[in-house]
Design an enzyme around this catalytic site. Structure first.
Site, PDB file in Angstrom:
ATOM      1  NE  ARG A 160      -3.274   0.613   3.036  1.00  0.00           N
ATOM      2  CZ  ARG A 160      -4.038   0.618   4.121  1.00  0.00           C
ATOM      3  NH1 ARG A 160      -4.793  -0.431   4.391  1.00  0.00           N
ATOM      4  NH2 ARG A 160      -4.051   1.638   4.941  1.00  0.00           N
ATOM      5  NE  ARG A 171      -1.729   4.521   7.701  1.00  0.00           N
ATOM      6  CZ  ARG A 171      -1.439   3.284   7.304  1.00  0.00           C
ATOM      7  NH1 ARG A 171      -0.300   3.033   6.665  1.00  0.00           N
ATOM      8  NH2 ARG A 171      -2.266   2.296   7.554  1.00  0.00           N
TER       9      ARG A 171
HETATM   10  P1  AP5 Z   1      -4.424  -5.340   9.153  1.00  0.00           P
HETATM   11  O1  AP5 Z   1      -5.487  -6.280   9.611  1.00  0.00           O
HETATM   12  O2  AP5 Z   1      -4.335  -5.042   7.696  1.00  0.00           O
HETATM   13  O3  AP5 Z   1      -4.484  -4.001  10.037  1.00  0.00           O
HETATM   14  P2  AP5 Z   1      -5.525  -2.804  10.039  1.00  0.00           P
HETATM   15  O4  AP5 Z   1      -5.748  -2.422  11.473  1.00  0.00           O
HETATM   16  O5  AP5 Z   1      -6.737  -3.124   9.223  1.00  0.00           O
HETATM   17  O6  AP5 Z   1      -4.608  -1.715   9.345  1.00  0.00           O
HETATM   18  P3  AP5 Z   1      -4.905  -0.592   8.271  1.00  0.00           P
HETATM   19  O7  AP5 Z   1      -3.559  -0.080   7.839  1.00  0.00           O
HETATM   20  O8  AP5 Z   1      -5.791  -1.092   7.187  1.00  0.00           O
HETATM   21  O9  AP5 Z   1      -5.607   0.458   9.152  1.00  0.00           O
HETATM   22  P4  AP5 Z   1      -5.699   1.951   8.899  1.00  0.00           P
HETATM   23  O10 AP5 Z   1      -6.720   2.313   9.919  1.00  0.00           O
HETATM   24  O11 AP5 Z   1      -4.455   2.728   8.933  1.00  0.00           O
HETATM   25  O12 AP5 Z   1      -6.077   2.012   7.355  1.00  0.00           O
HETATM   26  P5  AP5 Z   1      -7.424   2.371   6.588  1.00  0.00           P
HETATM   27  O13 AP5 Z   1      -7.427   1.568   5.354  1.00  0.00           O
HETATM   28  O14 AP5 Z   1      -8.593   2.345   7.498  1.00  0.00           O
HETATM   29  O15 AP5 Z   1      -3.010  -5.909   9.658  1.00  0.00           O
HETATM   30  C1  AP5 Z   1      -1.790  -5.234   9.366  1.00  0.00           C
HETATM   31  C2  AP5 Z   1      -0.670  -6.261   9.061  1.00  0.00           C
HETATM   32  O16 AP5 Z   1      -0.416  -7.043  10.218  1.00  0.00           O
HETATM   33  C3  AP5 Z   1      -1.007  -7.258   7.938  1.00  0.00           C
HETATM   34  O17 AP5 Z   1       0.164  -7.556   7.222  1.00  0.00           O
HETATM   35  C4  AP5 Z   1      -1.507  -8.504   8.695  1.00  0.00           C
HETATM   36  O18 AP5 Z   1      -1.264  -9.686   7.941  1.00  0.00           O
HETATM   37  C5  AP5 Z   1      -0.653  -8.446   9.953  1.00  0.00           C
HETATM   38  N1  AP5 Z   1      -1.347  -8.962  11.145  1.00  0.00           N
HETATM   39  C6  AP5 Z   1      -2.657  -8.782  11.510  1.00  0.00           C
HETATM   40  N2  AP5 Z   1      -2.902  -9.378  12.673  1.00  0.00           N
HETATM   41  C7  AP5 Z   1      -1.721  -9.935  13.083  1.00  0.00           C
HETATM   42  C8  AP5 Z   1      -1.312 -10.677  14.233  1.00  0.00           C
HETATM   43  N3  AP5 Z   1      -2.171 -10.972  15.212  1.00  0.00           N
HETATM   44  N4  AP5 Z   1      -0.015 -11.063  14.317  1.00  0.00           N
HETATM   45  C9  AP5 Z   1       0.867 -10.783  13.341  1.00  0.00           C
HETATM   46  N5  AP5 Z   1       0.545 -10.090  12.222  1.00  0.00           N
HETATM   47  C10 AP5 Z   1      -0.730  -9.667  12.100  1.00  0.00           C
HETATM   48  O19 AP5 Z   1      -7.168   3.914   6.249  1.00  0.00           O
HETATM   49  C11 AP5 Z   1      -6.182   4.326   5.317  1.00  0.00           C
HETATM   50  C12 AP5 Z   1      -6.317   5.824   5.079  1.00  0.00           C
HETATM   51  O20 AP5 Z   1      -7.628   6.112   4.532  1.00  0.00           O
HETATM   52  C13 AP5 Z   1      -6.224   6.708   6.329  1.00  0.00           C
HETATM   53  O21 AP5 Z   1      -4.879   7.026   6.640  1.00  0.00           O
HETATM   54  C14 AP5 Z   1      -7.032   7.936   5.884  1.00  0.00           C
HETATM   55  O22 AP5 Z   1      -6.273   8.765   5.035  1.00  0.00           O
HETATM   56  C15 AP5 Z   1      -8.158   7.334   5.059  1.00  0.00           C
HETATM   57  N6  AP5 Z   1      -9.360   7.023   5.862  1.00  0.00           N
HETATM   58  C16 AP5 Z   1      -9.891   5.798   6.081  1.00  0.00           C
HETATM   59  N7  AP5 Z   1     -10.975   5.890   6.861  1.00  0.00           N
HETATM   60  C17 AP5 Z   1     -11.131   7.206   7.137  1.00  0.00           C
HETATM   61  C18 AP5 Z   1     -12.069   7.938   7.934  1.00  0.00           C
HETATM   62  N8  AP5 Z   1     -13.051   7.297   8.597  1.00  0.00           N
HETATM   63  N9  AP5 Z   1     -11.918   9.280   8.002  1.00  0.00           N
HETATM   64  C19 AP5 Z   1     -10.946   9.925   7.354  1.00  0.00           C
HETATM   65  N10 AP5 Z   1     -10.012   9.288   6.603  1.00  0.00           N
HETATM   66  C20 AP5 Z   1     -10.107   7.949   6.495  1.00  0.00           C
END
Ligand code: AP5
Ligand code: ZN
Length: 216
Positions: A160, A171
């Site tokens: 990503r 972030r």
């Molecule tokens: P994963 O499950 O992918 O983690 P996640 O918490 O879903 O992480 P994200 O990066 O998707 O969260 P985010 O909140 O930053 O991103 P979002 O897309 O919402 O796990 C991460 C990694 O760890 C993976 O490789 C996985 O395999 C591994 N893993 C998982 N569990 C594990 C375990 N137990 N042990 C070991 N490894 C493990 O947002 C992105 C951007 O979109 C934001 O920065 C913002 O610009 C925008 N955005 C999104 N929503 C909003 C909103 N509501 N308002 C404003 N802007 C927004």
């Protein structure tokens, strides 16, 4: 059930949402995934969103709220949903509350994932995603059988744009400034359930089920 997942970037919200969605038979709605779909399609919303997501900043509240509430109005989400990554500010939470009240519903629970910053940087810089089927892996914690290739469909795995160390640190700062106040807001409403997000994927899944009082 209507559930919100909150947590710092990389805390495993998406990973746990994929497990819980099957278990509860409700759709998992990720605001980040919806935004990335708009970006891929090159829509006006996507062009606006890209500037913010690439920099690790939040997309404006009204934009994300309109997009998510429209999705929650679709037939499959009428009986319940899992929201991953939304709301992320008190303003978004208030708008969601208003929108649910119009349909005479409320949230059932808010799961807040706790995780230290150093683990987050490691998880996100090692994350790889399949553009074909959405499978998420980690180069160290859950490596694919063939390096760089999706186990499910063989596509080349991608990283990503916002998973560089510099953007992950931004972030995290944005999470501390703009999302952490939301935890108190939901605690005051008696909805907040905290989950330790350190451990293996099944361990965390068990904690999530216990917090939601689901029998395993
Ligand atoms: P994963 O499950 O992918 O983690 P996640 O918490 O879903 O992480 P994200 O990066 O998707 O969260 P985010 O909140 O930053 O991103 P979002 O897309 O919402 O796990 C991460 C990694 O760890 C993976 O490789 C996985 O395999 C591994 N893993 C998982 N569990 C594990 C375990 N137990 N042990 C070991 N490894 C493990 O947002 C992105 C951007 O979109 C934001 O920065 C913002 O610009 C925008 N955005 C999104 N929503 C909003 C909103 N509501 N308002 C404003 N802007 C927004
Ligand atoms: Zn794939």
């Amino acid at each position: 059930m209507r559930i919100v997942l909150i947590g710092p970037p990389g805390a495993g919200k998406g990973t746990q949402a994929r497990i819980l969605t099957e278990r509860l038979s409700v759709p998992a709605v990720s605001s980040g995934d919806l935004l990335r779909a708009e970006i891929r399609e090159g829509t006006v919303l996507g062009q606006l969103a890209k500037q913010h997501t690439d920099a690790g900043e939040l997309v404006p509240d009204e934009v994300t709220t309109t997009m998510v509430t429209r999705r929650l109005g679709e037939p499959d989400a009428v009986g319940g949903f899992l929201l991953d990554g939304f709301p992320r500010t008190v303003r978004q939470a208030a708008l969601l509350e208003e929108s649910l009240a119009e349909g005479e519903t409320t949230l059932d629970a808010v799961l807040a994932f706790d995780m230290p910053d150093d683990e987050i940087v490691q998880r996100l810089t090692g994350r790889r995603i399949c553009p074909g089927c959405g499978t998420t892996v980690h180069v160290v914690f859950s490596p694919p059988r063939v390096p760089g290739r999706c186990d499910a469909c063989g596509n080349e795995l991608t990283r990503r744009a916002d998973d560089t160390e510099e953007t992950v640190l931004r972030r995290l700062a944005v999470y501390a400034e703009q999302t952490v106040p939301l935890l108190r807001w939901y605690a005051d409403r008696g909805l907040l359930l905290r989950v330790d997000a350190m451990g293996t994927v099944p361990e965390i899944s068990d904690r999530v089920c216990a917090a939601l009082a689901l029998t395993t």
